[in-house]
Scaffold this motif. Structure first.
Motif, PDB file in Angstrom:
ATOM      1  N   ILE A   1       9.588 -13.846 -18.954  1.00 40.66           N
ATOM      2  CA  ILE A   1       9.984 -15.234 -18.686  1.00 40.66           C
ATOM      3  C   ILE A   1       9.550 -15.584 -17.274  1.00 40.66           C
ATOM      4  N   VAL A   2       9.001 -16.759 -17.126  1.00 45.83           N
ATOM      5  CA  VAL A   2       8.548 -17.213 -15.817  1.00 45.83           C
ATOM      6  C   VAL A   2       9.691 -17.084 -14.812  1.00 45.83           C
ATOM      7  N   GLY A   3       9.401 -16.458 -13.682  1.00 47.40           N
ATOM      8  CA  GLY A   3      10.396 -16.274 -12.638  1.00 47.40           C
ATOM      9  C   GLY A   3      11.134 -14.946 -12.717  1.00 47.40           C
ATOM     10  N   GLN A   4      10.959 -14.210 -13.830  1.00 49.07           N
ATOM     11  CA  GLN A   4      11.612 -12.912 -13.979  1.00 49.07           C
ATOM     12  C   GLN A   4      10.641 -11.810 -13.552  1.00 49.07           C
ATOM     13  N   PRO A   5      11.170 -10.684 -13.062  1.00 52.92           N
ATOM     14  CA  PRO A   5      10.285  -9.600 -12.636  1.00 52.92           C
ATOM     15  C   PRO A   5       9.586  -8.947 -13.824  1.00 52.92           C
ATOM     16  N   LEU A   6       8.413  -8.413 -13.569  1.00 49.29           N
ATOM     17  CA  LEU A   6       7.657  -7.706 -14.582  1.00 49.29           C
ATOM     18  C   LEU A   6       7.400  -6.294 -14.075  1.00 49.29           C
ATOM     19  N   LYS A   7       7.918  -5.312 -14.798  1.00 49.19           N
ATOM     20  CA  LYS A   7       7.716  -3.917 -14.424  1.00 49.19           C
ATOM     21  C   LYS A   7       7.314  -3.144 -15.669  1.00 49.19           C
ATOM     22  N   LEU A   8       6.176  -2.475 -15.593  1.00 45.81           N
ATOM     23  CA  LEU A   8       5.669  -1.662 -16.692  1.00 45.81           C
ATOM     24  C   LEU A   8       5.881  -0.199 -16.328  1.00 45.81           C
ATOM     25  N   VAL A   9       6.491   0.569 -17.239  1.00 43.45           N
ATOM     26  CA  VAL A   9       6.836   1.958 -16.948  1.00 43.45           C
ATOM     27  C   VAL A   9       6.422   2.839 -18.127  1.00 43.45           C
ATOM     28  N   CYS A  10       5.861   3.997 -17.812  1.00 40.13           N
ATOM     29  CA  CYS A  10       5.566   4.990 -18.837  1.00 40.13           C
ATOM     30  C   CYS A  10       5.877   6.376 -18.281  1.00 40.13           C
ATOM     31  N   THR A  11       6.118   7.318 -19.187  1.00 39.86           N
ATOM     32  CA  THR A  11       6.406   8.694 -18.766  1.00 39.86           C
ATOM     33  C   THR A  11       5.361   9.620 -19.377  1.00 39.86           C
ATOM     34  N   TYR A  12       5.144  10.742 -18.697  1.00 42.16           N
ATOM     35  CA  TYR A  12       4.116  11.669 -19.144  1.00 42.16           C
ATOM     36  C   TYR A  12       4.528  13.104 -18.873  1.00 42.16           C
ATOM     37  N   THR A  13       3.762  14.030 -19.435  1.00 45.09           N
ATOM     38  CA  THR A  13       3.944  15.452 -19.213  1.00 45.09           C
ATOM     39  C   THR A  13       2.566  16.084 -19.035  1.00 45.09           C
ATOM     40  N   GLY A  14       2.547  17.262 -18.440  1.00 48.24           N
ATOM     41  CA  GLY A  14       1.286  17.967 -18.225  1.00 48.24           C
ATOM     42  C   GLY A  14       1.287  18.643 -16.872  1.00 48.24           C
ATOM     43  N   SER A  15       0.295  19.485 -16.655  1.00 42.32           N
ATOM     44  CA  SER A  15       0.188  20.184 -15.377  1.00 42.32           C
ATOM     45  C   SER A  15      -0.025  19.194 -14.245  1.00 42.32           C
TER      46      SER A  15
ATOM     47  N   THR B   1      -4.352   5.825 -12.821  1.00 43.09           N
ATOM     48  CA  THR B   1      -5.168   4.639 -12.582  1.00 43.09           C
ATOM     49  C   THR B   1      -4.606   3.478 -13.387  1.00 43.09           C
ATOM     50  N   TRP B   2      -4.455   2.328 -12.749  1.00 45.10           N
ATOM     51  CA  TRP B   2      -3.986   1.115 -13.414  1.00 45.10           C
ATOM     52  C   TRP B   2      -5.137   0.123 -13.499  1.00 45.10           C
ATOM     53  N   LYS B   3      -5.173  -0.612 -14.622  1.00 47.01           N
ATOM     54  CA  LYS B   3      -6.170  -1.666 -14.800  1.00 47.01           C
ATOM     55  C   LYS B   3      -5.495  -2.881 -15.407  1.00 47.01           C
ATOM     56  N   LYS B   4      -6.018  -4.033 -15.056  1.00 50.24           N
ATOM     57  CA  LYS B   4      -5.590  -5.276 -15.697  1.00 50.24           C
ATOM     58  C   LYS B   4      -6.844  -5.943 -16.215  1.00 50.24           C
TER      59      LYS B   4
ATOM     60  N   LEU C   1       4.309   0.155 -12.672  1.00 47.74           N
ATOM     61  CA  LEU C   1       3.573  -0.921 -12.029  1.00 47.74           C
ATOM     62  C   LEU C   1       4.480  -2.139 -12.023  1.00 47.74           C
ATOM     63  N   GLU C   2       4.770  -2.663 -10.846  1.00 49.26           N
ATOM     64  CA  GLU C   2       5.553  -3.885 -10.726  1.00 49.26           C
ATOM     65  C   GLU C   2       4.613  -5.003 -10.318  1.00 49.26           C
ATOM     66  N   VAL C   3       4.584  -6.060 -11.127  1.00 47.56           N
ATOM     67  CA  VAL C   3       3.752  -7.222 -10.839  1.00 47.56           C
ATOM     68  C   VAL C   3       4.611  -8.159  -9.993  1.00 47.56           C
ATOM     69  N   LEU C   4       4.223  -8.364  -8.740  1.00 49.08           N
ATOM     70  CA  LEU C   4       5.077  -9.070  -7.791  1.00 49.08           C
ATOM     71  C   LEU C   4       5.107 -10.579  -8.008  1.00 49.08           C
ATOM     72  N   TYR C   5       4.046 -11.151  -8.499  1.00 49.99           N
ATOM     73  CA  TYR C   5       4.021 -12.597  -8.732  1.00 49.99           C
ATOM     74  C   TYR C   5       3.902 -12.855 -10.228  1.00 49.99           C
ATOM     75  N   SER C   6       4.884 -12.387 -10.969  1.00 49.54           N
ATOM     76  CA  SER C   6       4.822 -12.463 -12.426  1.00 49.54           C
ATOM     77  C   SER C   6       5.020 -13.874 -12.953  1.00 49.54           C
ATOM     78  N   ASP C   7       5.365 -14.816 -12.077  1.00 48.76           N
ATOM     79  CA  ASP C   7       5.555 -16.178 -12.553  1.00 48.76           C
ATOM     80  C   ASP C   7       4.251 -16.978 -12.525  1.00 48.76           C
ATOM     81  N   ARG C   8       3.169 -16.345 -12.168  1.00 45.25           N
ATOM     82  CA  ARG C   8       1.870 -17.007 -12.181  1.00 45.25           C
ATOM     83  C   ARG C   8       1.173 -16.696 -13.499  1.00 45.25           C
ATOM     84  N   PRO C   9       0.417 -17.650 -14.021  1.00 47.80           N
ATOM     85  CA  PRO C   9      -0.299 -17.402 -15.283  1.00 47.80           C
ATOM     86  C   PRO C   9      -1.214 -16.183 -15.222  1.00 47.80           C
TER      87      PRO C   9
END
Length: 158
Positions: free
Chosen positions: A26-40, A46-49, A71-79
């Motif tokens: 929702i416009v004006g709300q924070p956007l945070k993408l999170v994932c978990t992993y395993t391995g040595s 690397t992040w890409k948009k 990854l937290e998108v700081l200006y998530s209210d922008r298109p």
């Protein structure tokens, strides 16, 4: 007698346990993408948009631990916040990647002018904290008045 030799140099390939999920913010709300992993360890993240590399900057906060990356998108209210986000992890033994499609949804907004958030000469973390305070205060004031922090119905009148 046969002896079994354990190779201490064995590296477990890195792989996602919890992948990114498509989301609508929702416009004006924070956007945070999170994932978990395993391995040595010695994992490279690397992040890409929209298939273009992104990194920590005034637009993004990136946090990586031994088992999570976010990854937290700081200006998530922008298109421009909408699009396809990709997280790629790799180590000496392998790599894995996952994607999430982010769309901007419609919802309740604070209706504060956008210029308010970007015009102050404060570092980004203070702007986001100030923004959070204002949104929280407005939501408290606009919630059910009987539960409001500012409800004066039970106060004695002189």
């Amino acid at each position: 007698m046969t002896s079994i030799r354990i190779d201490k140099a064995f590296k477990e390939p890195v792989r996602f346990i919890k992948k990114l999920e498509d989301t609508s913010v929702i416009v004006g709300q924070p956007l945070k993408l999170v994932c978990t992993y395993t391995g040595s360890q010695r994992v490279h993240v690397t992040w890409k948009k929209d298939d273009k590399l992104i990194w920590a900057s005034y637009q993004y906060n990136v946090l990586t631990t031994d088992s999570t990356c976010s990854l937290e998108v700081l200006y998530s209210d922008r298109p421009a916040a909408a699009g396809k986000y990709t997280c790629e992890i790799s180590n000496e033994a392998g790599c894995d990647l996952c994607h999430a499609h982010v769309t901007l949804g419609k919802g309740t907004s604070t209706n504060l002018p956008t210029a308010f958030y970007y015009s102050a000469n404060l570092p980004n973390n203070y702007l986001h904290f100030l923004r959070w305070c204002i949104i929280t205060l407005i939501s408290l004031l606009t919630d059910n008045s009987s539960n409001s922090l500012f409800n004066t119905g039970n106060m004695k009148q002189s």
